[in-house]
Motif scaffolding. Sequence first.
Motif, short mmCIF file in Angstrom:
data_model
loop_
_atom_site.label_atom_id
_atom_site.label_comp_id
_atom_site.label_asym_id
_atom_site.label_seq_id
_atom_site.Cartn_x
_atom_site.Cartn_y
_atom_site.Cartn_z
N ALA A 7 0.89 -1.38 -0.12
CA ALA A 7 0.25 -0.12 0.34
C ALA A 7 0.90 1.44 -0.39
CB ALA A 7 -1.15 0.35 0.87
N VAL A 8 -0.03 2.30 -0.52
CA VAL A 8 1.25 2.96 -0.53
C VAL A 8 0.42 4.66 -0.51
CG1 VAL A 8 2.08 5.32 -2.20
CG2 VAL A 8 2.42 3.03 -2.69
N LEU A 9 0.47 5.02 0.59
CA LEU A 9 0.04 6.71 0.69
C LEU A 9 0.22 7.41 0.96
CD1 LEU A 9 0.15 5.83 4.67
CD2 LEU A 9 -2.20 4.90 2.77
N ALA A 10 -0.80 8.28 -0.18
CA ALA A 10 0.18 9.55 -1.39
C ALA A 10 -0.89 10.50 -1.40
CB ALA A 10 -0.46 9.60 -2.55
N THR A 11 -0.14 11.77 -0.88
CA THR A 11 -0.65 13.24 -0.02
C THR A 11 -0.01 14.40 -1.43
OG1 THR A 11 1.02 13.87 1.02
CG2 THR A 11 -0.94 12.51 1.73
N ALA A 23 7.25 1.42 -4.59
CA ALA A 23 6.03 0.94 -4.51
C ALA A 23 5.91 -0.63 -5.96
CB ALA A 23 5.35 1.27 -4.17
N LEU A 24 5.85 0.69 -7.21
CA LEU A 24 6.30 -0.67 -8.35
C LEU A 24 6.70 -1.43 -8.37
CD1 LEU A 24 5.56 2.61 -10.76
CD2 LEU A 24 3.79 0.45 -10.84
N ALA A 25 7.86 -1.17 -8.05
CA ALA A 25 9.63 -2.18 -8.32
C ALA A 25 8.74 -3.20 -6.55
CB ALA A 25 10.53 -1.63 -7.91
N ARG A 121 -5.46 -2.06 7.42
CA ARG A 121 -5.19 -2.82 8.23
C ARG A 121 -5.13 -4.43 7.32
NH1 ARG A 121 -10.46 -5.09 11.49
NH2 ARG A 121 -11.47 -4.51 9.18
N PHE A 122 -5.04 -4.51 6.14
CA PHE A 122 -4.66 -5.80 5.73
C PHE A 122 -3.59 -5.31 4.74
CE2 PHE A 122 -9.56 -6.22 6.77
CZ PHE A 122 -9.34 -7.10 7.90
N ALA A 123 -3.14 -4.57 4.46
CA ALA A 123 -1.62 -4.54 3.24
C ALA A 123 -0.78 -5.31 4.11
CB ALA A 123 -1.60 -3.12 4.03
N ASP A 124 -0.06 -5.72 3.83
CA ASP A 124 1.45 -6.34 4.18
C ASP A 124 2.47 -5.42 4.35
OD1 ASP A 124 0.40 -9.28 4.24
OD2 ASP A 124 -0.11 -8.62 2.03
N TRP A 125 2.16 -4.38 3.87
CA TRP A 125 3.76 -3.42 3.82
C TRP A 125 3.04 -2.05 3.13
CZ3 TRP A 125 8.62 -3.70 3.97
CH2 TRP A 125 9.69 -5.33 4.56
N ILE A 126 3.36 -1.48 4.12
CA ILE A 126 3.36 0.15 3.56
C ILE A 126 4.79 0.46 3.12
CG2 ILE A 126 2.42 2.54 4.74
CD1 ILE A 126 1.37 0.89 6.53
N VAL A 127 4.44 1.81 1.60
CA VAL A 127 5.97 2.63 0.90
C VAL A 127 5.07 3.47 1.00
CG1 VAL A 127 7.03 2.76 -0.53
CG2 VAL A 127 6.17 0.39 -0.34
N ALA A 128 6.14 4.23 1.69
CA ALA A 128 6.07 6.43 1.74
C ALA A 128 7.28 7.04 1.51
CB ALA A 128 5.44 6.18 3.56
N ALA A 129 6.97 7.36 1.36
CA ALA A 129 8.46 8.73 1.36
C ALA A 129 8.95 8.93 2.63
CB ALA A 129 7.37 10.57 0.72
N MET A 156 8.63 0.42 4.12
CA MET A 156 9.46 1.13 3.62
C MET A 156 9.37 2.61 3.34
SD MET A 156 11.07 -0.11 -0.08
CE MET A 156 11.75 -1.21 0.99
N LEU A 157 10.22 3.23 4.13
CA LEU A 157 10.48 4.26 4.13
C LEU A 157 11.36 5.00 2.58
CD1 LEU A 157 10.07 6.48 7.46
CD2 LEU A 157 7.99 6.40 5.34
N VAL A 158 11.06 6.06 2.01
CA VAL A 158 12.13 6.49 0.98
C VAL A 158 12.44 7.68 0.39
CG1 VAL A 158 12.35 6.15 -1.86
CG2 VAL A 158 10.23 4.37 -0.74
#
Length: 293
Positions: A7-11, A23-25, A121-129, A156-158
């Motif tokens: 999951a990506v949380l984009a704002t 997250a695509l990779a 809550r059902f995501a396995d990973w969160i990817v965010a900046a 994973m914070l990028v």
Amino acid sequence: MPHGTVAVLATDATFDRAAVLAALAMSDTEEAHLDIHCIGRCHGPSAGAEALAADGLAADGLAAGPIAPAGRPDDRAALARAEALEAALRPVIPRHRRNIAFHPQALRDGSAGAQLASTIRFADWIVAAAPLDPQDRRLQIAGLKAGLLMGGVPVMLVPREGAETAHAPARIAVAWDGSRGALAAVRAALPLLRRAGLVDVIVVDPDIRHGDRSDPGGDLALFLARNGARVEINVLARSRPRIPEVLVRHCLDTAAEAVVMGACGHARPGKALFGTTSRGMLRLSKIPLILSR
């Protein structure tokens, strides 16, 4: 068939572009489904110091910018912003990818944490900046808090400059302090650690009076080796004023491609989302951070 959900949380289309690419990779490597949550912020009566405290941001010192004045919430305008964000991010997605879904949504200040906890809550990973930025990042931090604290989801914070972890990275660093969060991050990252050419367990200025072994990091190294990882331990002196500076310098010298670590060494309810070391790494690191609590 997809395996799990990233999951990506984009704002913000510019700020979060690097996270979407990472997250695509990740979703391609892990054959996972990718959910991109495009969030439009809805200012309402609860916006203000109370909302800041409710989302636990004041303790982290990560929020910046003015607090919106109280007023009537405008859900339609917030949803329009979320849909505009989706339109801006869609061109980033390769046409051949079919395991991706966009989810525009409006979130109100003050209740964003609870809303996002249900969303991811059902995501396995969160990817965010990485959230340390001159902009106001309160919604993003609320999402990270929802994932790390309420959902137990690794993150994973990028870095802003962007960084994609290879399918089989040459070297991955583990910042080991023996904490529950650090071990949770290691467990979450095990598939990546197994594929790595080398897992570098880094222990900075250890207190060898604690633990079951006289060799710092030895228990973790044995755990990783039994799980198929190739491991090296590096015990480092605190040669710089702050531990993050030691870690970042070592990762730069050894060409590590990511750092696995706990978000907070000694997490307690109501305290800051990130610990001193992880906050420092967020500011200094140029490679992805894999965090858990």
